[in-house]
Design an enzyme around this catalytic site. Structure first.
Site, PDB file in Angstrom:
ATOM      1  N   HIS A  70       0.837  -1.206   0.000  1.00 47.71           N
ATOM      2  CA  HIS A  70       0.000   0.000   0.000  1.00 47.71           C
ATOM      3  C   HIS A  70       0.865   1.245   0.000  1.00 47.71           C
ATOM      4  CE1 HIS A  70      -0.069   1.391   4.330  1.00 47.71           C
ATOM      5  NE2 HIS A  70       0.240   0.145   4.586  1.00 47.71           N
ATOM      6  N   ASP A  72       6.191   2.498   7.349  1.00 51.00           N
ATOM      7  CA  ASP A  72       4.858   1.990   7.015  1.00 51.00           C
ATOM      8  C   ASP A  72       4.122   2.986   6.151  1.00 51.00           C
ATOM      9  OD1 ASP A  72       2.333   0.925   6.961  1.00 51.00           O
ATOM     10  OD2 ASP A  72       1.955   1.105   9.098  1.00 51.00           O
ATOM     11  N   GLU A 127      -5.163   1.578   2.713  1.00 55.64           N
ATOM     12  CA  GLU A 127      -4.976   0.378   3.537  1.00 55.64           C
ATOM     13  C   GLU A 127      -5.163   0.724   4.993  1.00 55.64           C
ATOM     14  OE1 GLU A 127      -2.462  -2.466   6.001  1.00 55.64           O
ATOM     15  OE2 GLU A 127      -2.477  -0.295   5.886  1.00 55.64           O
ATOM     16  N   GLU A 128      -4.658   1.907   5.394  1.00 50.97           N
ATOM     17  CA  GLU A 128      -4.680   2.251   6.821  1.00 50.97           C
ATOM     18  C   GLU A 128      -6.093   2.349   7.380  1.00 50.97           C
ATOM     19  OE1 GLU A 128      -2.268   1.915   8.523  1.00 50.97           O
ATOM     20  OE2 GLU A 128      -0.419   2.487   7.511  1.00 50.97           O
ATOM     21  N   HIS A 133       3.082   4.468  13.234  1.00 51.97           N
ATOM     22  CA  HIS A 133       1.882   5.313  13.083  1.00 51.97           C
ATOM     23  C   HIS A 133       1.987   6.654  13.809  1.00 51.97           C
ATOM     24  CE1 HIS A 133      -1.179   1.990  11.721  1.00 51.97           C
ATOM     25  NE2 HIS A 133      -0.154   2.120  10.910  1.00 51.97           N
TER      26      HIS A 133
END
Ligand code: NAG
Ligand code: NAG
Ligand code: NAG
Ligand code: NAG
Length: 741
Positions: free
Chosen positions: A382, A392, A429-430, A543
């Site tokens: 992603h 990420d 995606e998140e 995150h």
């Protein structure tokens, strides 16, 4: 390296095989012809074995070339470009990132495509949080800001970072006493109840570490909490240590005291407005649930919730009273004594969010197969990030683009894959694996009949911890073979395989989701894997604002050799799946894995009034079928059947179809009880998994239910689930076996 040596153990069934599968070849052939064919077959086998042992096949030469072309500078350049700005799904910055990826793929001369969907995303509009030492006492407000550091090159861009929040949180205001509920598991609420602490109407204070935030907030809601606050405890994310001696990013890899981990609270996969079917682009018509239907369905948390920093979590803890929490619930060195409450601390939380349709874009490049263009090997990652996304997910994007560039160089040298390779850059995606899920739902039947495998990399590098794969088990052998071909980036005297086998287990399973393989394996039954280099625990800035290029360059992968190593093993696995004449799946490892998992499940239900025999029996059947097809593959590769080239092509296709479709047979149309989207009977996320099995989610849930209720009906349902699991395994063996009953 390509193929299996023809001298390997001969199979007892060799002689019968051509008769069984190729009646035409046997019919009308006299004895002499048969002997001649046998002679030819033996000669061919000798030639083939000479070939395999002494001369690499053309594709293995290209694969070796692929491994030699890795470039850390390329990976680093892509990562830097992709992480200049934060790029949450649905924003302009993420549309620019999509264009960057499309342009890069296009510059390698691959046809590219962008597919947009309009999906329900969720953004913060207003947040406030204040604490008082008790009702009527003065309030002090939290700033809810993650601080930059002096000299931070991303300080200006940090202003664009989305305010800390939880996507799909309920909106509203709550002012109530606080109850501390540790990591927010169900057993933590059970403990609070046993101590006489009522969570109803209170603000649940929980910390990250054990379960996903969507489960934490759902558990708080189910316990009756009016709101939830989730913090990153310094003990778990700040590196611990005594106050005054602690160091954090940019000096160490640890999360700064004001760092906040954001996340999503939607309890499902894909666009929430199109739960079992594909979404569509803006301006197109598709069926959607209304916000009222969604709110009524229990998939949204319903209560307001907010993530906060370790420092804010400690401030709240200091204001708590009530009984001292148990030792496992306490913080690290220098933390205040944690108490469970309720109160006297009162939190006043206001959260207003905007759940709104927004456009997301999946980007694809297609490298069409020369011989079997209708067979797909899919690699995906992603692109959307909560903040800068250096780890990420864009460490994965950088690795994927680095692979694509190497493949374009192979093409210039004359390589074309046997099967089609599809490169996918997913969006949103998140929020809930939305881009991959909508695309997989839209293309479900095409994928079900044509997809060989889905190879996901979300985060390519966390840190130094070595190769960490998880996969459906028919891929185990291939992962081992490929990892033996790639030097360990931290110790070139070893290979990736050596670091992998030090993990226990070396390969885990695609059971829990949390990334884009979910729709492929758990909804459709496509063999899948997911890999990274390093361990999640090496990445405490997950995150948060600090997931940026500086963190990656200092702590994740200073020379970008880990990116290249991961890209090498990922790309090599894709190349083997795309180029090997017989798909390199080994279902023998699937059977030992299932046998292990069955033992674990059974051990979790001692003296239960049910029988696991159907499951054991079906696994024995699968073992027979797996051994049989493995034997057929060897016989074919040894050219022992004396097939002409057309017959051989058809036979190869037939064996490959069985290998490809066996995984599909593990799925069941109805899906799991209460979770119909999850069709796979072996692999799905399970929230009741107390004893560590990573398989048979339906059986695991039924055991938990039966143990809880202990009624005749609950045990009957468990037996039903065992039979369902067994039938799925039997269906897979029938497909592998390739014969009707
Ligand atoms: C909670 O805070 C809001 C403003 O942020 C304020 O209007 C409200 O009066 C506060 N409620 C209580 C009970 O303190
Ligand atoms: C929610 O988002 C939509 C679309 O971006 C926008 O038109 C609307 O004004 C927003 N509502 C609020 C309350 O911010
Ligand atoms: C790539 O690797 C070389 C050799 O180890 C190193 O000198 C160089 O700095 C690396 N490039 C990047 C961008 O890290
Ligand atoms: C279920 O209840 C029976 C009595 O009705 C009891 O003998 C048995 O131990 C219970 N089983 C479990 C697993 O709790």
């Amino acid at each position: 390296m390509s193929g299996t040596p023809a001298t390997a153990r001969p199979m007892a069934m060799d002689k019968q095989q051509p008769l069984l599968f190729y009646p035409a070849a046997a019919a009308g052939s006299g004895m002499r012809r048969h002997r001649y064919l046998t002679f030819l077959a033996i000669a061919a086998a000798l030639v083939a074995s000479y070939h395999i042992l002494h001369a690499p096949t053309p594709s293995s030469r290209y694969h070796a070339l692929f491994l030699s072309l890795g470039s850390n500078a390329t990976a680093a350049a892509h990562l830097r470009a992709l992480t200049l700005r934060p790029h949450v799904a649905g924003t302009e910055a993420n549309a620019l990132a999509a264009e960057y990826v499309r342009a890069a793929l296009s510059s390698f001369a691959f046809p590219t495509r962008v597919t947009p969907y309009s999906v329900l995303l969720s953004y913060p509009v207003h947040r406030s949080l204040s604490l008082s030492a008790g009702p009527g006492r003065p309030n002090s407000a939290f700033s809810l800001v993650q601080e930059t550091y002096p000299g931070d090159p991303y300080a200006a861009a940090a202003a664009e970072v989305i305010p800390t929040y939880f996507a799909y949180s309920g909106s509203g205001s709550v002012a109530a006493e606080v109850v501390y509920a540790n990591y927010g598991d169900r057993k933590d609420y059970a403990y609070l109840a046993s101590r006489g602490v009522d969570v109803a109407g209170k603000v649940a204070l929980v910390r990250y570490g054990d379960i996903h935030c969507e489960d934490m907030v759902r558990n708080a809601r189910d316990a009756g909490a009016a709101a939830a606050i989730v913090y990153t405890d310094i003990k778990d994310f700040g590196g611990g240590g005594a106050k005054g001696k602690r160091k954090w990013f940019p000096n160490t890899r640890w999360l700064p005291p004001t760092g906040v981990q954001v996340g999503t609270l939607y309890y499902g996969n894909g666009d929430p407005t199109t739960p079992m079917w594909p979404s569509c682009a803006a301006g197109e018509d598709c069926e959607r649930l209304s916000m009222e239907e969604l709110d009524g369905s229990g998939v949204m948390p319903g209560i307001p919730a907010l993530p906060v920093s370790g420092r804010d979590g400690e401030t709240i803890q200091k204001a708590m009273g009530g009984a001292v929490a148990p030792p496992e619930w306490q913080g690290g060195e220098g933390a205040p004594v944690y108490r469970i409450g309720p109160g006297p601390a009162v939190l006043n939380l206001t959260y207003i969010g905007n759940d709104t349709l927004a456009t997301i874009e999946n980007v694809f490049a297609v490298i069409e197969g020369k011989e079997e263009p209708d067979r797909y090997v899919i690699i995906g990652n992603h692109r959307d990030a909560w903040t800068f996304g250096a780890v990420d997910p864009n460490s994965g994007t950088a690795a994927m683009l680095e692979i694509a560039e190497r493949l374009s160089k192979l093409e210039k040298k004359g390589w074309r894959p046997r099967r089609t390779i599809i490169v996918c850059s997913w969006d949103a995606e998140e929020f809930a694996l939305i881009g991959s899920t909508e695309w997989a739902e839209e293309n479900m039947d095409m994928l079900a009949s044509r997809a060989i495998a889905y190879l996901n990399v979300d985060i390519s590098v966390f840190g130094p911890g070595g190769l960490m794969p998880r996969a459906t088990p028919q891929l185990d052998e291939l992962i081992k073979e490929a990892s033996r071909m790639v030097p360990d980036p931290d110790d070139p005297s070893h290979t990736l395989y050596d670091s992998m086998i030090h993990h226990n287990p070396p390969i885990t399973r695609v059971a829990g989701a949390g990334t884009d393989f979910a729709a492929f394996v758990q909804h459709i039954g496509v063999p899948s894997l997911d890999m990274s280099y390093g361990l999640f625990s090496e990445y405490p800035v997950y995150h948060s604002l600090y997931d940026d290029y500086v963190w990656m360059e200092r702590f994740g992968d200073p020379l970008f050799h880990r990116h290249v190593a991961l890209a090498s093993v990922w790309g090599l696995i894709a190349l083997r799946l795309a180029d090997d004449e017989i798909i390199p799946f080994n279902y023998v490892s699937y059977t030992s894995e299932l046998e292990e998992c069955t033992k674990v499940v059974e051990a979790g239900c001692p003296r239960c009034p049910v029988s696991f025999t159907p499951l054991h029996k079906s696994i024995k059947q699968l073992e027979k079928a797996a051994t049989k097809i493995h034997g057929e593959k060897k016989v074919l590769q040894a050219e022992k059947w004396g097939l002409n080239s057309r017959q051989r092509t058809l036979k190869v296709r037939e064996i490959n179809d069985r290998l490809m479709m066996a995984e599909r047979a593990f799925t069941n149309r109805e899906g799991l009880v209460g979770r119909p989207w999850y069709k796979h009977m072996i692999y799905a996320s399970s929230d009741q998994d107390d004893w560590g099995t990573k398989a048979f989610p339906g059986i695991v849930s039924a055991i938990a239910n039966a143990k809880h209720l202990n009624t005749t009906e609950s045990w009957r349902l468990l037996q039903h689930e065992i039979y369902r699991g067994a039938r799925a395994v039997s269906k897979a063996s029938a497909v592998l076996d390739g014969r009707l009953t």
